[in-house]
Scaffold this active site. Structure first.
Site, PDB file in Angstrom:
ATOM      1  N   SER A 142       0.837  -1.194   0.000  1.00 13.25           N
ATOM      2  CA  SER A 142       0.000   0.000   0.000  1.00 13.25           C
ATOM      3  C   SER A 142       0.871   1.243   0.000  1.00 13.25           C
ATOM      4  O   SER A 142       2.035   1.201   0.441  1.00 13.25           O
ATOM      5  CB  SER A 142      -0.880  -0.015   1.260  1.00 13.25           C
ATOM      6  OG  SER A 142      -1.495   1.238   1.479  1.00 13.25           O
ATOM      7  N   TYR A 177      -2.609  -1.296  10.441  1.00 12.33           N
ATOM      8  CA  TYR A 177      -2.620  -1.579   9.001  1.00 12.33           C
ATOM      9  C   TYR A 177      -1.349  -1.049   8.349  1.00 12.33           C
ATOM     10  O   TYR A 177      -0.673  -1.763   7.592  1.00 12.33           O
ATOM     11  CB  TYR A 177      -3.844  -0.951   8.347  1.00 12.33           C
ATOM     12  CG  TYR A 177      -3.889  -1.139   6.843  1.00 12.33           C
ATOM     13  CD1 TYR A 177      -4.416  -2.294   6.294  1.00 12.33           C
ATOM     14  CD2 TYR A 177      -3.395  -0.154   5.978  1.00 12.33           C
ATOM     15  CE1 TYR A 177      -4.454  -2.484   4.912  1.00 12.33           C
ATOM     16  CE2 TYR A 177      -3.432  -0.333   4.601  1.00 12.33           C
ATOM     17  CZ  TYR A 177      -3.963  -1.499   4.079  1.00 12.33           C
ATOM     18  OH  TYR A 177      -3.981  -1.670   2.719  1.00 12.33           O
TER      19      TYR A 177
END
Length: 257
Positions: free
Chosen positions: A139, A152
């Site tokens: 990401s 995350y």
């Protein structure tokens, strides 16, 4: 990377990036296998994409990975591409006393330990293939903290580091190691952030366009693929990391108090 006539396993393939990957790779003439924790979603995907193969499996469970490896390699011995896509992203206020110690690390088990264990389980099989590849989906938040989702971001940073090391260790094998550094996209993963202060869902990338960039990156042997805003985050994380963190810290600031 030739993206036809392969046998491809995609974790988390019943929604989001995984579903779009499955759709595109199936259309390119590959045998595509997807996993997921929700049998109903897997059944729905099989109706949408005739020819897809599904296995109910949970990447956070080591025993499930062992069973998956046995079942998939027995039924599909030509398996040569692994896409570690399954992931979970949560809003977490670390000051909330209701945040339990066991649940706190759920994203670590899914987003980080899952891909690491999947690679370890399937690596001996992939090394036997003439042409093989591993794609780990990280990401843009591997490049900068996103305080509203602290665990995350940590998992994606960890997976990025692991992927770089994996690429070095496998450089003398026939396995290519790719990383998709995905920006925020209009998938169910980001639905929970809509309505938060300073979260602009208009900035979310169309997943169809994102996967199009990913497919082209694989075909061109681009080992680190940066679609859309991920390219900007990459530059900003180097030139102005403090400014970037300040901007990312505005999202959900009220909820973190």
């Amino acid at each position: 990377m030739e993206l036809s006539k392969n046998t491809i396993l995609i974790t988390g393939g019943a929604s989001g990036f995984g579903l779009e990957f499955a759709n595109r790779l199936l259309a390119l003439g590959n045998t595509v296998i997807i996993t997921g924790r929700n049998q109903a979603k897997l059944d729905e995907t099989r109706k949408k994409l005739p020819g897809i193969h599904t296995f109910k499996s949970d990447v956070s469970d080591p025993e499930a990975i062992t069973a998956l490896f046995k079942d998939v390699t027995q039924q599909f011995p030509a398996l040569n591409i692994l896409i570690n896509n399954a992931g979970e992203m949560r809003k977490l206020n670390l000051q909330d006393p209701a945040t339990g110690l066991n649940d706190l690390t759920r994203e670590v088990e899914i987003n980080l330990m899952g891909p690491i264990r999947m690679v370890q389980a399937f690596l001996p099989h992939l090394k036997k293939q003439k042409n093989a590849a591993i794609l780990n989906v990280t990401s843009g938040l591997a490049l900068t903290p996103f305080p509203i989702s602290p665990v995350y971001g940590a998992t994606k940073s960890g997976l990025r580091s692991y992927t770089k090391s994996l690429r070095v260790q496998l450089r003398n094998t026939g396995i290519k190691v790719f990383e998709l550094i995905a920006p925020g996209s209009a998938t169910p993963l980001n639905d929970k952030f809509k309505g938060l202060n300073d979260f602009d869902d208009k900035m979310l990338m169309d997943p169809i366009k994102l996967i199009d960039v990913a497919i082209k990156g694989l075909q061109n042997d681009t080992y680190e693929i940066y679609p859309g805003m991920a390219r900007i985050i990459r530059v900003m994380s180097r030139l102005a990391p403090g400014f970037l963190l300040k901007q990312m810290s505005k999202v959900g600031a009220e909820e973190m108090r």
